[in-house]
Design a protein around this motif. Structure first.
Motif, PDB file in Angstrom:
ATOM      1  N   LEU A 116      -4.598   7.094  -5.939  1.00  0.00           N
ATOM      2  CA  LEU A 116      -5.266   5.831  -5.547  1.00  0.00           C
ATOM      3  C   LEU A 116      -6.661   5.586  -5.858  1.00  0.00           C
ATOM      4  O   LEU A 116      -7.268   4.453  -6.191  1.00  0.00           O
ATOM      5  CB  LEU A 116      -5.243   6.073  -3.921  1.00  0.00           C
ATOM      6  N   LYS A 117      -7.503   6.785  -5.935  1.00  0.00           N
ATOM      7  CA  LYS A 117      -8.991   6.767  -6.413  1.00  0.00           C
ATOM      8  C   LYS A 117      -9.007   6.216  -7.867  1.00  0.00           C
ATOM      9  O   LYS A 117      -9.946   5.233  -8.141  1.00  0.00           O
ATOM     10  CB  LYS A 117      -9.537   8.238  -6.315  1.00  0.00           C
ATOM     11  N   TYR A 118      -7.989   6.659  -8.739  1.00  0.00           N
ATOM     12  CA  TYR A 118      -8.073   6.129 -10.096  1.00  0.00           C
ATOM     13  C   TYR A 118      -7.945   4.705 -10.126  1.00  0.00           C
ATOM     14  O   TYR A 118      -8.806   4.001 -10.919  1.00  0.00           O
ATOM     15  CB  TYR A 118      -7.156   6.682 -10.711  1.00  0.00           C
ATOM     16  N   TYR A 119      -6.909   4.076  -9.455  1.00  0.00           N
ATOM     17  CA  TYR A 119      -6.879   2.756  -9.443  1.00  0.00           C
ATOM     18  C   TYR A 119      -7.966   1.899  -8.753  1.00  0.00           C
ATOM     19  O   TYR A 119      -8.460   0.618  -9.267  1.00  0.00           O
ATOM     20  CB  TYR A 119      -5.492   2.415  -8.590  1.00  0.00           C
ATOM     21  N   ASN A 120      -8.726   2.473  -7.680  1.00  0.00           N
ATOM     22  CA  ASN A 120      -9.761   1.883  -7.249  1.00  0.00           C
ATOM     23  C   ASN A 120     -10.828   1.435  -8.078  1.00  0.00           C
ATOM     24  O   ASN A 120     -11.557   0.708  -8.385  1.00  0.00           O
ATOM     25  CB  ASN A 120     -10.236   2.382  -5.987  1.00  0.00           C
ATOM     26  N   THR A 144     -10.810   2.100 -11.507  1.00  0.00           N
ATOM     27  CA  THR A 144     -10.568   1.439 -12.561  1.00  0.00           C
ATOM     28  C   THR A 144     -10.256  -0.162 -12.511  1.00  0.00           C
ATOM     29  O   THR A 144     -10.697  -0.785 -13.374  1.00  0.00           O
ATOM     30  CB  THR A 144      -9.104   2.011 -13.382  1.00  0.00           C
ATOM     31  N   TYR A 145      -9.454  -0.443 -11.742  1.00  0.00           N
ATOM     32  CA  TYR A 145      -9.146  -1.819 -11.447  1.00  0.00           C
ATOM     33  C   TYR A 145      -9.569  -2.566 -10.178  1.00  0.00           C
ATOM     34  O   TYR A 145      -9.599  -3.619  -9.832  1.00  0.00           O
ATOM     35  CB  TYR A 145      -7.641  -2.035 -11.347  1.00  0.00           C
ATOM     36  N   GLY A 146     -10.510  -1.941  -9.388  1.00  0.00           N
ATOM     37  CA  GLY A 146     -11.083  -2.561  -8.300  1.00  0.00           C
ATOM     38  C   GLY A 146     -10.020  -2.118  -6.930  1.00  0.00           C
ATOM     39  O   GLY A 146      -9.211  -2.057  -7.092  1.00  0.00           O
ATOM     40  N   HIS A 147     -10.958  -2.571  -5.783  1.00  0.00           N
ATOM     41  CA  HIS A 147     -10.238  -2.436  -4.513  1.00  0.00           C
ATOM     42  C   HIS A 147      -9.170  -3.012  -4.064  1.00  0.00           C
ATOM     43  O   HIS A 147      -8.317  -2.711  -3.340  1.00  0.00           O
ATOM     44  CB  HIS A 147     -11.283  -2.159  -3.538  1.00  0.00           C
ATOM     45  N   ASP A 148      -9.075  -4.341  -4.778  1.00  0.00           N
ATOM     46  CA  ASP A 148      -7.965  -5.325  -4.619  1.00  0.00           C
ATOM     47  C   ASP A 148      -6.635  -4.578  -4.942  1.00  0.00           C
ATOM     48  O   ASP A 148      -5.654  -4.615  -4.352  1.00  0.00           O
ATOM     49  CB  ASP A 148      -8.182  -6.602  -5.326  1.00  0.00           C
ATOM     50  N   VAL A 149      -6.684  -4.027  -6.098  1.00  0.00           N
ATOM     51  CA  VAL A 149      -5.271  -3.301  -6.780  1.00  0.00           C
ATOM     52  C   VAL A 149      -5.086  -2.204  -5.867  1.00  0.00           C
ATOM     53  O   VAL A 149      -3.813  -2.006  -5.650  1.00  0.00           O
ATOM     54  CB  VAL A 149      -5.740  -3.235  -8.272  1.00  0.00           C
ATOM     55  N   GLY A 150      -6.230  -1.561  -5.507  1.00  0.00           N
ATOM     56  CA  GLY A 150      -5.878  -0.273  -4.490  1.00  0.00           C
ATOM     57  C   GLY A 150      -5.296  -0.547  -3.187  1.00  0.00           C
ATOM     58  O   GLY A 150      -4.272   0.002  -2.898  1.00  0.00           O
ATOM     59  N   VAL A 186      -3.396  -3.356  -2.997  1.00  0.00           N
ATOM     60  CA  VAL A 186      -2.005  -3.748  -3.151  1.00  0.00           C
ATOM     61  C   VAL A 186      -1.021  -2.253  -3.498  1.00  0.00           C
ATOM     62  O   VAL A 186       0.021  -2.079  -2.903  1.00  0.00           O
ATOM     63  CB  VAL A 186      -1.822  -4.318  -4.513  1.00  0.00           C
ATOM     64  N   TYR A 187      -1.694  -1.240  -3.943  1.00  0.00           N
ATOM     65  CA  TYR A 187      -0.982   0.088  -4.014  1.00  0.00           C
ATOM     66  C   TYR A 187      -0.810   0.544  -2.641  1.00  0.00           C
ATOM     67  O   TYR A 187       0.477   0.932  -2.238  1.00  0.00           O
ATOM     68  CB  TYR A 187      -1.786   1.128  -4.629  1.00  0.00           C
ATOM     69  N   ILE A 188      -1.439   0.668  -1.725  1.00  0.00           N
ATOM     70  CA  ILE A 188      -1.332   1.093  -0.260  1.00  0.00           C
ATOM     71  C   ILE A 188      -0.473   0.146   0.378  1.00  0.00           C
ATOM     72  O   ILE A 188       0.602   0.668   0.862  1.00  0.00           O
ATOM     73  CB  ILE A 188      -2.789   1.013   0.529  1.00  0.00           C
ATOM     74  N   THR A 189      -0.431  -1.118   0.301  1.00  0.00           N
ATOM     75  CA  THR A 189       0.613  -1.886   1.265  1.00  0.00           C
ATOM     76  C   THR A 189       1.792  -1.920   0.602  1.00  0.00           C
ATOM     77  O   THR A 189       2.930  -1.694   1.372  1.00  0.00           O
ATOM     78  CB  THR A 189       0.077  -3.528   0.994  1.00  0.00           C
ATOM     79  N   THR A 190       1.789  -1.842  -0.787  1.00  0.00           N
ATOM     80  CA  THR A 190       3.400  -1.487  -1.807  1.00  0.00           C
ATOM     81  C   THR A 190       3.793  -0.070  -1.045  1.00  0.00           C
ATOM     82  O   THR A 190       4.995   0.063  -0.657  1.00  0.00           O
ATOM     83  CB  THR A 190       2.975  -1.601  -2.753  1.00  0.00           C
ATOM     84  N   GLY A 191       3.275   0.757  -1.084  1.00  0.00           N
ATOM     85  CA  GLY A 191       3.505   2.228  -0.821  1.00  0.00           C
ATOM     86  C   GLY A 191       3.793   2.042   0.785  1.00  0.00           C
ATOM     87  O   GLY A 191       4.996   2.837   1.073  1.00  0.00           O
TER      88      GLY A 191
END
Length: 552
Positions: free
Chosen positions: A428-432, A434-440, A442-447
Motif C-alpha cells: 500500500l505504501k508503494y502505491y501511495n 508512486t501514484y498518490g493517495h487517490d490510487v492508494g 482505490v486499493y483500500i476500497t477494492t480490497g
C-alpha cells in the motif's frame, strides 16, 4: 401477562359457552308506549297481591320474586306492529291469554343465573290483538326498574334504538380506533428508540375502555346476540381497565418506581382475580360484588391524585404535569358523578360520563405525549446517525476499529465459537508514494470490497477495517471448511481482477485462528494468533514475488 391471558381465555369461554334461552314466533309509523299496566307481585307464600307502580317510581322488588305486568292489546293493531323493550338481568316469560309466546331466561351456564342484558323485539303483534298480555319477570338481583314497552313497526323501533345509541356507540368506535393507533405508535416507538413504554399501556387502556363502552350499548346486543357473555365481559373489562391506566400514568412520573404504584396495581389485580374466582365458583355474583370494584376505583383515583400531588411537591412542576393534573381532575369528577348516578338511579343509568372523562384525558394527554415523543424520536434518529458515524469506516463503509473492539469486548465465549481472520494489503505504501493517495484509496476500497463479498455470507456484518491497510473478519459459529470456501472465493476475486488491471495489482495477505479457551483468554489473543499467521503468509508472498514490486 399470565393474568391477562387467563382473563382473555375466560372472555372467550364466556362468549362461546353461555347461552340465552330465547324464542319468538318464526313468522315475520309511529312509536307508542304501553302505560296501562296492571301489576301483581308475588308474596312469600306464593300468592299474588295487587301493587301500583309508575315509570318514575323507584322500586325494590327482592331477588327471585316474580312481578306480573298485565295489559290488554288493542283490537285495531296494524299488521306490522312490533313490541320492543330492554332488560337488565331480568328473566322474562310473556303469555298471551295464558299461552307462552316469548321467553328470555338464563340457560345452562357454567356459573351464575343471570340472563344478562337484553334487547327484545316481538314481531307480528297483530296476531295477539285483543288478547291479555302478561309479563312474568324476576331477577336474581332484584327488580329495580320496570321495562319500558314500546309499540311500532320494526323499522321505526330499530331506528329509534339506533338514534338513542348511535352517539355513545360511535364514541366507543372512535375510542377503539384511537386506542389501536396509540398502541401501534407505542410499538413503533419502542422499536425505534427502545424507550417510553407509556404508549403501550395507554393504547391497551384505550382499547379496553372502547370495548367496555361499546359493550354497554343496546345496539351492541344486536351485533353480538349473546346477552350473558356481554354482561360478564362488561364486569371483567371494568375490573381490568384501571391496570393499564396506572401503568401508563406511572411511566409519566419521576417517581415511577415508588412502592405506592405497585400496591395500587396489586389491589386491582387482586380485585379482578378474587371477584372472578367468586363468580366462577358461584360464591358471589359480579353484580353483587360491584360495590367492591367501585371502592377499588375510588382508591385508584385517590392514589393517583396523591401521587400527582407528591410529584408536584417533590419535583419540578412542568407543563406536562400541570396538564396531566387537570385531566386527572376531569376524569375524577366524571367518575364520581357517574357512580353517584348509577346508585341514585337504582343501577340503571349507564356510566357513560366516566367514559367521556377518560376520552378527554386520552385525547389531550395522548396528543401532548405524541408531541413530546416526536422530539424524542428525532433525538433518537440523531443518536443513531452519530453512532453509525462513530462505528463506520468513512472510506470503505464497513465497521471501524471502534466497532471491532466493541464487538470482541462483549463476546459470549460460553455460547459461541469464533474464527478470527486477519488481512493486510501488500505494498500500500508503494502505491501511495508512486501514484498518490487517490490510487492508494482505490486499493483500500477494492480490497475491502473483495473481503466483504467473499466473507459476508459467513461473517455477516462482522467485517472491519482496523488500521490503514489492516482488515479483520470475525466468523461466529462457523467451521474451518466454511472459511476455506470463502477464502477460495476471495482469492479468485483477486486473480480475476489482476488479469485486467493495469498499474494497480491487488495483493492481500491473510491468516486465521480459531478461538481456543485453553490458550486464549479472549478474542484479542485469538486475533494475535491470526495476525501471526497472516504475517507468515505475507512473508511467503514476498518470497514468491518477482522483480516487479507489485507483482504477485
Amino acid at each position: 401477562i399470565v393474568l391477562l391471558i387467563a382473563m382473555i381465555g375466560l372472555i372467550i369461554f364466556i362468549g362461546s359457552t353461555f347461552k340465552t334461552k330465547k324464542y319468538t314466533s318464526e313468522y315475520d309509523s309511529n312509536i307508542s308506549h304501553i302505560d296501562d299496566w296492571y301489576y301483581l307481585l308475588e308474596n312469600s307464600d306464593g300468592s299474588y297481591s295487587n301493587v301500583n307502580f309508575s315509570k318514575s317510581d323507584k322500586i325494590n322488588i327482592p331477588a327471585d320474586t316474580t312481578l306480573i305486568m298485565r295489559t290488554t292489546l288493542s283490537d285495531s293493531l296494524p299488521y306490522d306492529t312490533c313490541m320492543s323493550f330492554t332488560t337488565n338481568h331480568l328473566n322474562l316469560l310473556i303469555y298471551s291469554n295464558g299461552k307462552p309466546i316469548y321467553e328470555f331466561a338464563a340457560g345452562d351456564n357454567a356459573f351464575g343465573n343471570s340472563s344478562g342484558y337484553g334487547y327484545h323485539l316481538i314481531d307480528q303483534l297483530a296476531r295477539y290483538k285483543g288478547t291479555t298480555i302478561e309479563f312474568h319477570i324476576s331477577s336474581p338481583y332484584g327488580i329495580r326498574r320496570i321495562p319500558d314497552v314500546k309499540l311500532g313497526s320494526s323499522k321505526d323501533l330499530l331506528f329509534s334504538l339506533i338514534h338513542t345509541t348511535i352517539i355513545p356507540f360511535s364514541l366507543a368506535v372512535i375510542t377503539l380506533i384511537i386506542g389501536f393507533f396509540i398502541l401501534i405508535y407505542g410499538i413503533y416507538t419502542i422499536i425505534r428508540v427502545n424507550v417510553n413504554r407509556s404508549f403501550i399501556f395507554l393504547g391497551l387502556f384505550t382499547i379496553t375502555l372502547a370495548f367496555y363502552s361499546a359493550n354497554e350499548q343496546p345496539f351492541t346486543l344486536l351485533l353480538l346476540n349473546n346477552n350473558i357473555a356481554s354482561s360478564y365481559i362488561s364486569f371483567i373489562l371494568l375490573m381490568l381497565m384501571p391496570i393499564p391506566f396506572i401503568l401508563f400514568l406511572k411511566e409519566l412520573y419521576t417517581n415511577k418506581h415508588h412502592i405506592v404504584w405497585n400496591i395500587i396495581i396489586l389491589i386491582n389485580l387482586l380485585n379482578a382475580v378474587t371477584l372472578t374466582l367468586l363468580q366462577v365458583t358461584n360464591t358471589a355474583d359480579f353484580k353483587n360484588t360491584l360495590i367492591i370494584t367501585h371502592i377499588v376505583y375510588a382508591l385508584t383515583i385517590i392514589t393517583t391524585l396523591v401521587m400527582t400531588c407528591y410529584e408536584l411537591v417533590k419535583y419540578k412542576i412542568t407543563y406536562s404535569m400541570k396538564l396531566n393534573l387537570i385531566c386527572i381532575g376531569i376524569v375524577a369528577v366524571c367518575l364520581i358523578i357517574a357512580v353517584n348516578l348509577y346508585y341514585i338511579s337504582g343501577a340503571q343509568i349507564p356510566t357513560a360520563l366516566g367514559d367521556v372523562g377518560f376520552l378527554i384525558y386520552i385525547v389531550v394527554i395522548g396528543l401532548h405525549a405524541i408531541k413530546l415523543n416526536t422530539a424524542l424520536l428525532e433525538k433518537g434518529r440523531k443518536a443513531e446517525r452519530y453512532k453509525s458515524l462513530a462505528y463506520t469506516d468513512k472510506l470503505t463503509g464497513i465497521g471501524n476499529r471502534t466497532a471491532h473492539d466493541d464487538f470482541i469486548n462483549h463476546c459470549d465465549f460460553d455460547k459461541h465459537n469464533y474464527i478470527v481472520v486477519m488481512f493486510d494489503l501488500n505494498n500500500l505504501k508503494y502505491y501511495n508514494d508512486t501514484y498518490g493517495h487517490d490510487v492508494g484509496d482505490v486499493y483500500i476500497t477494492t480490497g475491502s470490497s473483495f473481503i466483504t463479498e467473499a466473507f459476508n455470507a459467513v461473517a455477516g456484518n462482522k467485517c472491519y477495517r482496523i488500521g490503514g491497510d489492516e482488515f479483520c473478519v470475525v466468523m461466529t459459529d462457523r467451521t474451518v471448511e466454511e472459511f476455506n470456501n470463502a477464502y477460495a472465493v476471495f482469492k479468485n476475486l483477486i486473480t480475476e481482477y489482476n488479469k485486467t488491471a493495469d498499474k494497480l495489482k491487488i495483493s492481500i495477505a491473510c491468516g486465521y485462528a480459531e478461538y481456543n479457551s485453553e490458550i486464549d483468554l479472549d478474542l484479542k489473543e485469538t486475533r494475535s494468533r491470526a495476525d501471526a499467521m497472516m504475517y507468515e503468509n505475507k512473508f511467503l508472498m514476498k518470497q514468491e514475488r518477482q522483480a516487479s514490486p507489485y507483482a504477485l
